[in-house]
Scaffold this motif. Structure first.
Motif, PDB file in Angstrom:
ATOM      1  N   ARG A 141       0.798  -1.211  -0.067  1.00 57.63           N
ATOM      2  CA  ARG A 141       0.012  -0.041   0.092  1.00 57.63           C
ATOM      3  C   ARG A 141       0.759   1.197   0.079  1.00 57.63           C
ATOM      4  N   THR A 142       0.262   2.414  -0.667  1.00 55.86           N
ATOM      5  CA  THR A 142       0.915   3.481  -0.570  1.00 55.86           C
ATOM      6  C   THR A 142       0.915   4.012   1.019  1.00 55.86           C
ATOM      7  N   GLY A 143       2.049   4.818   1.267  1.00 53.00           N
ATOM      8  CA  GLY A 143       2.278   5.219   2.586  1.00 53.00           C
ATOM      9  C   GLY A 143       1.458   6.319   3.355  1.00 53.00           C
ATOM     10  N   GLN A 144       1.121   6.068   4.531  1.00 52.71           N
ATOM     11  CA  GLN A 144       0.168   6.869   5.426  1.00 52.71           C
ATOM     12  C   GLN A 144       0.447   8.633   5.107  1.00 52.71           C
ATOM     13  N   GLU A 145       1.476   8.751   4.811  1.00 48.55           N
ATOM     14  CA  GLU A 145       1.835  10.332   4.471  1.00 48.55           C
ATOM     15  C   GLU A 145       1.101  10.915   3.246  1.00 48.55           C
ATOM     16  N   PHE A 146       0.595  10.042   2.595  1.00 48.24           N
ATOM     17  CA  PHE A 146      -0.014  10.426   1.129  1.00 48.24           C
ATOM     18  C   PHE A 146      -1.571  10.534   1.416  1.00 48.24           C
ATOM     19  N   TYR A 147      -2.211   9.803   2.444  1.00 49.94           N
ATOM     20  CA  TYR A 147      -3.521   9.350   2.648  1.00 49.94           C
ATOM     21  C   TYR A 147      -4.539  10.607   2.348  1.00 49.94           C
ATOM     22  N   ALA A 148      -4.307  11.739   3.281  1.00 49.56           N
ATOM     23  CA  ALA A 148      -4.938  13.095   3.228  1.00 49.56           C
ATOM     24  C   ALA A 148      -4.748  13.610   1.876  1.00 49.56           C
ATOM     25  N   MET A 149      -3.493  13.853   1.544  1.00 46.56           N
ATOM     26  CA  MET A 149      -3.286  14.600   0.311  1.00 46.56           C
ATOM     27  C   MET A 149      -4.092  13.862  -0.933  1.00 46.56           C
ATOM     28  N   LEU A 150      -4.363  12.692  -1.072  1.00 45.99           N
ATOM     29  CA  LEU A 150      -4.991  12.013  -2.067  1.00 45.99           C
ATOM     30  C   LEU A 150      -6.356  12.256  -1.848  1.00 45.99           C
ATOM     31  N   GLY A 151      -6.943  11.931  -0.811  1.00 46.54           N
ATOM     32  CA  GLY A 151      -8.427  12.318  -0.390  1.00 46.54           C
ATOM     33  C   GLY A 151      -8.646  13.699  -0.561  1.00 46.54           C
ATOM     34  N   THR A 201     -10.553   3.682  -0.047  1.00 48.29           N
ATOM     35  CA  THR A 201     -10.779   4.976   0.652  1.00 48.29           C
ATOM     36  C   THR A 201     -11.373   4.830   2.326  1.00 48.29           C
ATOM     37  N   THR A 202     -11.406   5.909   2.951  1.00 48.72           N
ATOM     38  CA  THR A 202     -11.799   5.509   4.252  1.00 48.72           C
ATOM     39  C   THR A 202     -11.876   7.065   4.837  1.00 48.72           C
ATOM     40  N   SER A 203     -12.930   7.094   5.918  1.00 47.61           N
ATOM     41  CA  SER A 203     -12.854   8.503   6.880  1.00 47.61           C
ATOM     42  C   SER A 203     -12.130   8.312   8.028  1.00 47.61           C
ATOM     43  N   ALA A 204     -11.908   7.098   8.262  1.00 43.82           N
ATOM     44  CA  ALA A 204     -11.153   6.774   9.386  1.00 43.82           C
ATOM     45  C   ALA A 204      -9.924   5.885   9.277  1.00 43.82           C
ATOM     46  N   GLN A 205      -8.596   6.166   9.674  1.00 42.56           N
ATOM     47  CA  GLN A 205      -7.528   5.523   9.139  1.00 42.56           C
ATOM     48  C   GLN A 205      -7.475   4.109   9.761  1.00 42.56           C
ATOM     49  N   GLU A 206      -8.106   3.848  10.694  1.00 44.37           N
ATOM     50  CA  GLU A 206      -8.004   2.239  11.223  1.00 44.37           C
ATOM     51  C   GLU A 206      -8.030   1.337   9.983  1.00 44.37           C
ATOM     52  N   GLU A 207      -7.128   0.221  10.214  1.00 44.85           N
ATOM     53  CA  GLU A 207      -6.982  -0.751   9.004  1.00 44.85           C
ATOM     54  C   GLU A 207      -8.352  -1.505   8.718  1.00 44.85           C
ATOM     55  N   GLU A 208      -9.020  -1.582   9.526  1.00 44.97           N
ATOM     56  CA  GLU A 208     -10.483  -2.464   9.204  1.00 44.97           C
ATOM     57  C   GLU A 208     -11.485  -1.606   8.494  1.00 44.97           C
ATOM     58  N   THR A 209     -11.199  -0.118   8.472  1.00 41.80           N
ATOM     59  CA  THR A 209     -12.286   0.707   7.889  1.00 41.80           C
ATOM     60  C   THR A 209     -12.002   1.034   6.245  1.00 41.80           C
ATOM     61  N   TRP A 210     -10.990   0.567   5.655  1.00 40.12           N
ATOM     62  CA  TRP A 210     -10.731   0.699   4.281  1.00 40.12           C
ATOM     63  C   TRP A 210     -11.624  -0.057   3.449  1.00 40.12           C
ATOM     64  N   LYS A 211     -12.165   0.617   2.521  1.00 43.48           N
ATOM     65  CA  LYS A 211     -12.961  -0.278   1.294  1.00 43.48           C
ATOM     66  C   LYS A 211     -12.524   0.188   0.129  1.00 43.48           C
ATOM     67  N   ASP A 212     -12.768  -0.480  -0.828  1.00 44.00           N
ATOM     68  CA  ASP A 212     -12.677  -0.264  -2.130  1.00 44.00           C
ATOM     69  C   ASP A 212     -13.345   0.794  -2.808  1.00 44.00           C
ATOM     70  N   THR A 213     -12.789   1.709  -3.643  1.00 42.20           N
ATOM     71  CA  THR A 213     -13.404   2.739  -3.986  1.00 42.20           C
ATOM     72  C   THR A 213     -14.528   2.303  -5.142  1.00 42.20           C
ATOM     73  N   GLY A 214     -14.668   1.124  -5.714  1.00 44.29           N
ATOM     74  CA  GLY A 214     -15.631   0.913  -6.732  1.00 44.29           C
ATOM     75  C   GLY A 214     -14.846   1.383  -8.161  1.00 44.29           C
ATOM     76  N   VAL A 215     -13.937   1.895  -8.280  1.00 46.41           N
ATOM     77  CA  VAL A 215     -13.209   2.213  -9.379  1.00 46.41           C
ATOM     78  C   VAL A 215     -12.415   0.975  -9.931  1.00 46.41           C
ATOM     79  N   SER A 216     -12.706   0.473 -10.915  1.00 43.66           N
ATOM     80  CA  SER A 216     -12.198  -0.779 -11.493  1.00 43.66           C
ATOM     81  C   SER A 216     -10.580  -0.710 -11.348  1.00 43.66           C
ATOM     82  N   ALA A 217      -9.909  -1.760 -10.632  1.00 46.05           N
ATOM     83  CA  ALA A 217      -8.410  -2.010 -10.677  1.00 46.05           C
ATOM     84  C   ALA A 217      -7.992  -2.140 -12.161  1.00 46.05           C
TER      85      ALA A 217
END
Length: 129
Positions: free
Chosen positions: A25-35, A62-78
């Motif tokens: 996964r991309t680094g945590q330091e990029f999460y907010a910028m990408l979002g 994507t997620t609104s809380a950074q805890e590992e279990e809260t992330w979900k697929d964006t629905g954009v095709s890989a």
């Protein structure tokens, strides 16, 4: 739309397995910028492979809380990039567009089917404001 940033968010040599590829996964330091971007375009660059017919897959979460279990697929095709020669391969990967309801944070998930592949992700973000 004005361009907000153009930044390398992933540059690693990853290992893989054809039947059970680990995810990187991309680094945590990029999460907010990408979002924060209203639209994202991500380019994948596969620079080094040790096997022809290397497959690299990139998806977005994507997620609104950074805890590992809260992330979900964006629905954009890989997008899967197939490398058919040892040469460097460039390909646009994902486009996350304005109007979609993503969480506050975004990250990218990368995997490969071979023991060694060097992968870079370059993210460009746009803002409507």
């Amino acid at each position: 739309m004005a361009r907000s940033f153009n930044v390398e968010v992933f540059n690693k040599t990853i290992g893989g397995d054809a039947t059970n590829a680990p995810q990187y996964r991309t680094g945590q330091e990029f999460y907010a910028m990408l979002g924060a971007a209203d639209a994202l375009r991500v380019q994948v660059i596969v620079e080094a492979v040790n096997a022809i017919n290397t497959t690299v897959t990139v998806s977005a979460e994507t997620t609104s809380a950074q805890e590992e279990e809260t992330w979900k697929d964006t629905g954009v095709s890989a997008l899967t990039v197939m490398v058919t020669s040892p040469a460097k391969t460039n390909q646009d990967v994902l486009r996350l567009v304005a109007g979609q309801h993503y969480g506050a944070f975004v990250r990218f998930v990368v995997s490969s089917n071979v023991p060694t592949a060097t992968v870079r992700l370059i993210a460009t973000g746009w803002s409507q404001g």
